[in-house]
Design an enzyme around this catalytic site. Structure first.
Site, PDB file in Angstrom:
ATOM      1  N   VAL A 192     -18.317   1.743  -3.048  1.00 60.80           N
ATOM      2  CA  VAL A 192     -18.769   0.361  -2.662  1.00 60.80           C
ATOM      3  C   VAL A 192     -20.329   0.488  -2.179  1.00 60.80           C
ATOM      4  O   VAL A 192     -20.912  -0.286  -2.509  1.00 60.80           O
ATOM      5  CB  VAL A 192     -18.026  -0.085  -1.622  1.00 60.80           C
ATOM      6  CG1 VAL A 192     -18.277  -1.582  -0.966  1.00 60.80           C
ATOM      7  CG2 VAL A 192     -16.594  -0.114  -2.415  1.00 60.80           C
TER       8      VAL A 192
ATOM      9  N   GLY B 174     -20.611   5.816  -0.929  1.00 61.34           N
ATOM     10  CA  GLY B 174     -19.382   6.242  -1.913  1.00 61.34           C
ATOM     11  C   GLY B 174     -19.689   4.994  -3.107  1.00 61.34           C
ATOM     12  O   GLY B 174     -20.763   4.461  -3.191  1.00 61.34           O
TER      13      GLY B 174
ATOM     14  N   LYS C 260       0.649  -1.220   0.018  1.00 59.63           N
ATOM     15  CA  LYS C 260      -0.240   0.131  -0.165  1.00 59.63           C
ATOM     16  C   LYS C 260       0.730   1.184   0.099  1.00 59.63           C
ATOM     17  O   LYS C 260       1.911   1.160   0.488  1.00 59.63           O
ATOM     18  CB  LYS C 260      -0.847   0.137   1.376  1.00 59.63           C
ATOM     19  CG  LYS C 260      -1.991   0.873   1.108  1.00 59.63           C
ATOM     20  CD  LYS C 260      -3.414  -0.002   0.610  1.00 59.63           C
ATOM     21  CE  LYS C 260      -4.595   0.570   0.554  1.00 59.63           C
ATOM     22  NZ  LYS C 260      -5.579  -0.082   0.292  1.00 59.63           N
TER      23      LYS C 260
ATOM     24  N   GLY D 270     -22.106   4.900   4.621  1.00 60.83           N
ATOM     25  CA  GLY D 270     -21.297   5.409   3.441  1.00 60.83           C
ATOM     26  C   GLY D 270     -21.864   5.199   1.983  1.00 60.83           C
ATOM     27  O   GLY D 270     -22.093   3.731   2.024  1.00 60.83           O
TER      28      GLY D 270
END
Ligand code: NAD
Length: 347
Positions: free
Chosen positions: A171, A169, A78, A167
């Site tokens: 996904v 967003g 990452k 959330g």
């Protein structure tokens, strides 16, 4: 930080600085036993540079486990760009970061993450041998989350009439769409009121304030926003009996897995439930989607196996899923020729 790096068996930690552009970034390569370390580029502001290193390391390690449990030939990595508040040029920062990634010669394959998207990967592709998520993987992630949800619900015998999604967003929205398509009642929230309004209009969902979603009346909760949301206090207030994360690293502390067990809440580790995205990235890097849906649907089987094993051992699911990942890494290391595997041969 160095102690942490060594204690957690990281392969490589690259701290990057480019005075010309003002770039400060970190690349963490946790493990490449199974293949090149694939993981997103996170771009956000960290007030403490050590927090940026910690975030990169935690997320990279989770990527190793995610790919290992999903049966992929990828390692875990990452990177994070500590974006200055007054950044002159976002593209220049990305290009400078790309040059550092390029210097690793393909050991780390970047993808999109919080704060970056497909267009940024097009830019990085000029500097690095391979990139992923030029195709948005979110719908694949949502499909996998749904498979984990179905398996956990079937295993636990808890209903899934009403599902809460934190959330809206990429996904969260795909997940809401899949749930509504099968007639599930869905309750949502987001920091952005416009996203909530759009979800109400498009899918006929119910909305609650941001600070109520984790304690709302629902059978299942799916955190699909930021990490670290399952704090001790949040776990105490959960009404849902099943938690299926779309987001990464949702437990605020490792010990929180025990709290969930103590409360009898069925939890599927994020690196198991949200692996659909990395499965899609692997397909993209390999250049074929053959078998992609079967791999994503196998998240359901893996979920059942992990819940079963955790119950048999009387332990938490994160421990069991980590053991599963580490077993696959050990097996692969034992198959490598000795010169690639100093640890197993130098007594
Ligand atoms: P995104 O940036 O598109 O959406 C995140 C949403 O969460 C935004 O709408 C934001 O306003 C909202 N949000 C942030 N904090 C919130 C809070 N406290 N309460 C309510 N809403 C909040 O991100 P995404 O791509 O949908 O990813 C969501 C999470 O899933 C991230 O943690 C990401 O790392 C993880 N993840 C994503 C993928 C993928 O395929 N995109 C794959 C695996 C894991």
């Amino acid at each position: 930080m160095l102690h942490d790096f060594l204690a957690r068996d990281f392969e490589q930690l690259v701290v990057c600085r480019d005075p010309g552009t003002g770039l400060e970034s970190v690349i963490a390569v946790h493990d490449t036993t199974l293949g090149p370390a694939l993981g997103g580029v996170r771009m956000r502001r960290y007030d403490d540079p050590e927090a940026a290193v910690r975030d990169a390391m935690n997320l990279a390690q989770a990527m190793t486990y995610k790919s290992a449990v999903a049966g992929l030939d990828l390692g875990g990595g990452k990177s994070v760009i500590n974006a200055p508040a007054d950044s002159a040029s976002r593209d220049e920062l990305l290009a400078a970061h790309g040059r550092f990634i390029g210097s690793l010669g393909g050991r780390y394959i970047p993808g999109a993450d919080m704060g970056t998207g497909a267009a940024d990967m097009d830019l990085l592709a000029r500097y690095v041998p391979r990139v992923s998520s030029r195709r948005d993987p979110s719908r694949f992630t949502a499909r996998g989350v749904l498979r984990a949800l179905d398996a956990a619900v079937a295993w636990s015998g808890v209903g899934s009439r009403r599902v809460a999604v934190q959330g809206l967003g990429k996904v969260g929205t795909h997940l809401v769409e899949l749930l509504r398509a099968r007639g599930t009642e869905v309750v949502v929230t987001d920091l952005d009121p416009a996203r909530v309004r759009r979800a109400i209009d498009a899918y006929g969902v119910e909305a609650v304030p941001v600070d109520e979603i984790l304690s709302t009346d629902a059978d299942v909760v799916c955190p699909c926003a930021a990490g670290g949301v399952l704090t001790e206090a949040a776990i105490d207030r959960l009404k849902a009996r099943v938690v299926i994360p779309g987001a990464n690293n949702v437990l605020a502390a490792d010990a929180d897995a025990d709290l969930l067990v103590a409360r009898g809440i069925v939890f599927v580790p994020d690196f198991v439930a949200n692996a659909g995205g990395v499965i899609a990235c692997e397909a993209e890097v390999k250049g074929t989607d053959e078998g992609i849906n079967a791999k994503i649907d196998a998240i359901g089987t893996t979920t059942t196996a992990i819940l079963e094993e955790a119950s048999r051992r009387g332990t938490d699911v994160v421990t069991v899923a980590t053991m599963l990942a580490e077993r696959r890494l050990r097996e692969r290391r034992s198959q490598r020729p000795y010169w690639q595997n100093a640890k197993s041969t130098i007594a």
